[in-house]
Design a protein around this motif. Structure first.
Motif, PDB file in Angstrom:
ATOM      1  N   ALA A 156       0.808  -1.073  -0.053  1.00 31.85           N
ATOM      2  CA  ALA A 156      -0.052   0.128  -0.129  1.00 31.85           C
ATOM      3  C   ALA A 156       0.726   1.169  -0.026  1.00 31.85           C
ATOM      4  CB  ALA A 156      -0.949  -0.050   1.367  1.00 31.85           C
ATOM      5  N   GLY A 157       0.650   2.469  -0.585  1.00 31.40           N
ATOM      6  CA  GLY A 157       0.988   3.461  -0.821  1.00 31.40           C
ATOM      7  C   GLY A 157       1.370   3.753  -1.900  1.00 31.40           C
ATOM      8  N   GLY A 158       2.942   3.923  -2.315  1.00 32.09           N
ATOM      9  CA  GLY A 158       3.382   4.292  -3.593  1.00 32.09           C
ATOM     10  C   GLY A 158       3.595   5.695  -3.689  1.00 32.09           C
ATOM     11  N   LEU A 159       3.729   5.953  -4.949  1.00 36.25           N
ATOM     12  CA  LEU A 159       3.926   7.387  -5.040  1.00 36.25           C
ATOM     13  C   LEU A 159       2.928   8.150  -6.169  1.00 36.25           C
ATOM     14  CD1 LEU A 159       7.909   7.613  -5.135  1.00 36.25           C
ATOM     15  CD2 LEU A 159       6.292   8.108  -3.215  1.00 36.25           C
ATOM     16  N   SER A 160       1.990   7.457  -6.587  1.00 33.78           N
ATOM     17  CA  SER A 160       1.113   8.093  -7.471  1.00 33.78           C
ATOM     18  C   SER A 160       0.204   9.080  -6.842  1.00 33.78           C
ATOM     19  CB  SER A 160       0.000   6.845  -8.163  1.00 33.78           C
ATOM     20  OG  SER A 160      -0.941   6.672  -7.110  1.00 33.78           O
ATOM     21  N   HIS A 161      -0.753   9.813  -7.628  1.00 36.58           N
ATOM     22  CA  HIS A 161      -1.771  10.729  -7.234  1.00 36.58           C
ATOM     23  C   HIS A 161      -2.777   9.829  -6.075  1.00 36.58           C
ATOM     24  CE1 HIS A 161      -0.483  13.851  -9.768  1.00 36.58           C
ATOM     25  NE2 HIS A 161      -0.637  13.198 -10.969  1.00 36.58           N
ATOM     26  N   GLU A 162      -2.847   8.730  -6.335  1.00 34.17           N
ATOM     27  CA  GLU A 162      -3.577   7.895  -5.390  1.00 34.17           C
ATOM     28  C   GLU A 162      -3.159   7.439  -4.214  1.00 34.17           C
ATOM     29  OE1 GLU A 162      -6.746   5.981  -7.886  1.00 34.17           O
ATOM     30  OE2 GLU A 162      -5.289   6.612  -9.250  1.00 34.17           O
ATOM     31  N   ARG A 163      -2.214   7.778  -3.656  1.00 30.49           N
ATOM     32  CA  ARG A 163      -1.307   7.301  -2.544  1.00 30.49           C
ATOM     33  C   ARG A 163      -2.270   6.968  -1.200  1.00 30.49           C
ATOM     34  NH1 ARG A 163       3.369   6.095  -0.059  1.00 30.49           N
ATOM     35  NH2 ARG A 163       3.747   6.742   2.108  1.00 30.49           N
ATOM     36  N   ASP A 164      -2.932   8.175  -1.009  1.00 32.85           N
ATOM     37  CA  ASP A 164      -3.563   8.171   0.212  1.00 32.85           C
ATOM     38  C   ASP A 164      -4.996   7.135   0.218  1.00 32.85           C
ATOM     39  OD1 ASP A 164      -2.238  10.255   1.441  1.00 32.85           O
ATOM     40  OD2 ASP A 164      -3.432  11.930   0.796  1.00 32.85           O
ATOM     41  N   VAL A 165      -5.418   7.059  -0.946  1.00 30.53           N
ATOM     42  CA  VAL A 165      -6.405   5.904  -1.139  1.00 30.53           C
ATOM     43  C   VAL A 165      -5.631   4.738  -1.213  1.00 30.53           C
ATOM     44  CG1 VAL A 165      -8.141   5.278  -2.755  1.00 30.53           C
ATOM     45  CG2 VAL A 165      -7.653   7.741  -2.749  1.00 30.53           C
ATOM     46  N   SER A 166      -4.775   4.559  -1.392  1.00 29.35           N
ATOM     47  CA  SER A 166      -4.061   3.306  -1.401  1.00 29.35           C
ATOM     48  C   SER A 166      -3.841   2.633  -0.032  1.00 29.35           C
ATOM     49  CB  SER A 166      -2.815   3.138  -2.115  1.00 29.35           C
ATOM     50  OG  SER A 166      -1.944   2.011  -1.948  1.00 29.35           O
ATOM     51  N   LEU A 167      -3.276   3.706   0.921  1.00 29.35           N
ATOM     52  CA  LEU A 167      -2.923   3.700   2.246  1.00 29.35           C
ATOM     53  C   LEU A 167      -4.230   3.394   2.834  1.00 29.35           C
ATOM     54  CD1 LEU A 167      -0.687   6.514   2.936  1.00 29.35           C
ATOM     55  CD2 LEU A 167       0.095   4.260   2.778  1.00 29.35           C
ATOM     56  N   ARG A 168      -5.409   3.732   2.765  1.00 33.29           N
ATOM     57  CA  ARG A 168      -6.785   3.346   3.432  1.00 33.29           C
ATOM     58  C   ARG A 168      -7.204   2.086   2.828  1.00 33.29           C
ATOM     59  NH1 ARG A 168      -9.938   8.855   2.220  1.00 33.29           N
ATOM     60  NH2 ARG A 168     -11.893   7.640   2.937  1.00 33.29           N
ATOM     61  N   SER A 169      -6.837   1.737   1.449  1.00 32.47           N
ATOM     62  CA  SER A 169      -7.201   0.498   1.184  1.00 32.47           C
ATOM     63  C   SER A 169      -6.466  -0.561   2.076  1.00 32.47           C
ATOM     64  CB  SER A 169      -7.228   0.307  -0.346  1.00 32.47           C
ATOM     65  OG  SER A 169      -8.005   1.178  -1.071  1.00 32.47           O
ATOM     66  N   GLY A 170      -5.159  -0.442   1.935  1.00 31.88           N
ATOM     67  CA  GLY A 170      -4.238  -1.384   2.582  1.00 31.88           C
ATOM     68  C   GLY A 170      -4.640  -1.508   4.041  1.00 31.88           C
ATOM     69  N   ARG A 171      -5.091  -0.509   4.659  1.00 29.73           N
ATOM     70  CA  ARG A 171      -5.382  -0.703   6.233  1.00 29.73           C
ATOM     71  C   ARG A 171      -6.606  -1.611   6.430  1.00 29.73           C
ATOM     72  NH1 ARG A 171      -9.174   1.931   9.038  1.00 29.73           N
ATOM     73  NH2 ARG A 171      -9.533   3.404   7.454  1.00 29.73           N
ATOM     74  N   ARG A 172      -7.682  -1.258   5.486  1.00 31.31           N
ATOM     75  CA  ARG A 172      -9.058  -1.841   5.538  1.00 31.31           C
ATOM     76  C   ARG A 172      -8.758  -3.449   5.507  1.00 31.31           C
ATOM     77  NH1 ARG A 172     -13.105   0.838   8.115  1.00 31.31           N
ATOM     78  NH2 ARG A 172     -14.344  -0.267   7.062  1.00 31.31           N
ATOM     79  N   VAL A 173      -8.170  -3.744   4.233  1.00 32.31           N
ATOM     80  CA  VAL A 173      -7.941  -5.094   3.851  1.00 32.31           C
ATOM     81  C   VAL A 173      -6.830  -5.893   4.991  1.00 32.31           C
ATOM     82  CG1 VAL A 173      -6.682  -6.774   2.164  1.00 32.31           C
ATOM     83  CG2 VAL A 173      -8.206  -4.777   1.500  1.00 32.31           C
ATOM     84  N   ALA A 174      -5.934  -5.200   5.422  1.00 31.00           N
ATOM     85  CA  ALA A 174      -5.190  -5.685   6.346  1.00 31.00           C
ATOM     86  C   ALA A 174      -5.831  -6.204   7.655  1.00 31.00           C
ATOM     87  CB  ALA A 174      -3.860  -4.903   6.938  1.00 31.00           C
TER      88      ALA A 174
END
Length: 344
Positions: free
Chosen positions: A37-55
């Motif tokens: 989760a994360g990365g450096l795209s414009h959608e980093r914050d969304v990715s972090l939230r997705s990662g948290r929920r799935v984990a």
């Protein structure tokens, strides 16, 4: 003794706090999972939230899961820990364009999601739309306009002929990207130039798509032992544009899960989503965004290989509407991957 990958500090802090710990007992029979989760795209914050929920959901289902950003330590940590499954939850470039999946394939790491070739196809909206048409599915008429051509021909001349010959309203969006970043519905020629500028801020080429009206729906598909199965459609009702703010900040959108459809309509859009999943050679999970028009035509807008998994995202809503426990469902997905170790 294996060593768990190091959880990157900036993954834990902005949006994934609490993920590193565990309040649930780990089932020794469950696959060990690393969520990216994360990365450096414009959608980093969304990715972090997705990662948290799935984990969180996987951990509640007894899965040993850790979360890692995509950084210079990732490949070394994966090599040392050898997880059973990696779940990439990066949105935008890198996460959905097939490049990270190429690297995971080279590293020999089983992962959740579509393979690199099909990801590249789905990531490029005009190419994906061509494939959908070939499969007999409907998608709104469109044209593509690279920024260089837009500049060389002159904005005024290009936009005048677009408005005259293509008609309004239209939707302007980057040919690659997600989360409605750079997307504008345009109802007047005067607003078209601003929409193009906003679009080019997120990519070098614009897709200008004829706007269609109807019921806005998202239909998620999950692979099972017997093939892909559609979850209940989620209906999206929003006052104004279904933009980035509306998607990820609760309150602006009213969702109906399942959607307010007749049985025949629900079956129709489910069939369309499964057909799109198959037409684009997708794997494990996907989400098809579409408009069901008054005449009964289901117009496919786009298909996502890495759907959002946040608290307001559509796939989790659909899964809950179908009666699934999210942790149990996600565990079945990673068990399918761990058991097959297939490549695309």
């Amino acid at each position: 003794m294996t060593q768990s990958p190091t959880t990157h500090p900036d993954v834990v802090a902005p949006g994934l706090s609490g993920v590193a710990g565990s309040e649930h007992p780990v089932d020794a029979e469950a696959p060990r999972v690393v969520v990216l989760a994360g990365g450096l795209s414009h959608e980093r914050d969304v990715s972090l939230r997705s990662g948290r929920r799935v984990a969180e959901a996987l951990r509640a289902a007894g899965v040993d899961v850790s979360v890692h950003d995509v950084d210079a330590r990732l490949l070394r940590d994966l090599d040392e820990s050898r997880p059973d499954v990696v779940w990439p939850l990066l949105h935008g470039a890198g996460g959905e364009d097939g490049s990270l999946r190429d690297v995971l394939e080279l590293a020999g790491v089983p992962y959740v999601g579509t393979g690199p070739r099909a990801s590249r196809l789905a990531w490029d909206k005009p190419i994906a739309k061509e494939r959908l048409l070939t499969a007999g599915l409907s998608t709104p008429d469109w044209l593509t306009l690279p920024q260089e051509l837009f500049r060389d021909l002159g904005a005024h001349g290009v936009l005048s002929i677009v408005a005259e010959r293509f008609g309004l309203p239209v939707v302007v969006k980057p040919t690659r990207g997600g989360s409605a970043l750079g997307v504008t519905r345009v109802t007047s020629e005067d607003a078209l130039a601003r929409a193009m500028v906003d679009c080019f801020a997120y990519g070098g080429s614009a897709l200008i798509e004829r706007a269609v009206d109807g019921i806005e729906l998202a239909v998620s598909v999950i692979d099972g032992p017997d093939g892909p199965v559609a979850l209940p459609a989620v209906e999206i009702s929003v006052d104004g544009a279904y933009d980035f703010d509306a998607r990820y900040n609760p309150g602006r959108v009213e969702y109906f899960a399942p959607a307010r459809l007749t049985k025949a309509q629900a079956e129709q859009v489910a069939e369309v989503a499964v057909a799109a999943h198959r037409a684009l050679d997708l794997r494990h999970l996907s989400r098809t965004d579409l408009i069901l028009q008054a005449d009964g035509t289901a117009q496919v807008l786009e298909v996502n290989v890495a759907p959002g998994m946040t608290e307001t995202s559509l796939l989790p809503q659909a899964a809950v509407a179908a009666g699934h426990d999210l942790g149990a469902l996600y565990r079945r997905v990673v068990e399918l991957v761990a058991g097959s170790r297939q490549r695309v």
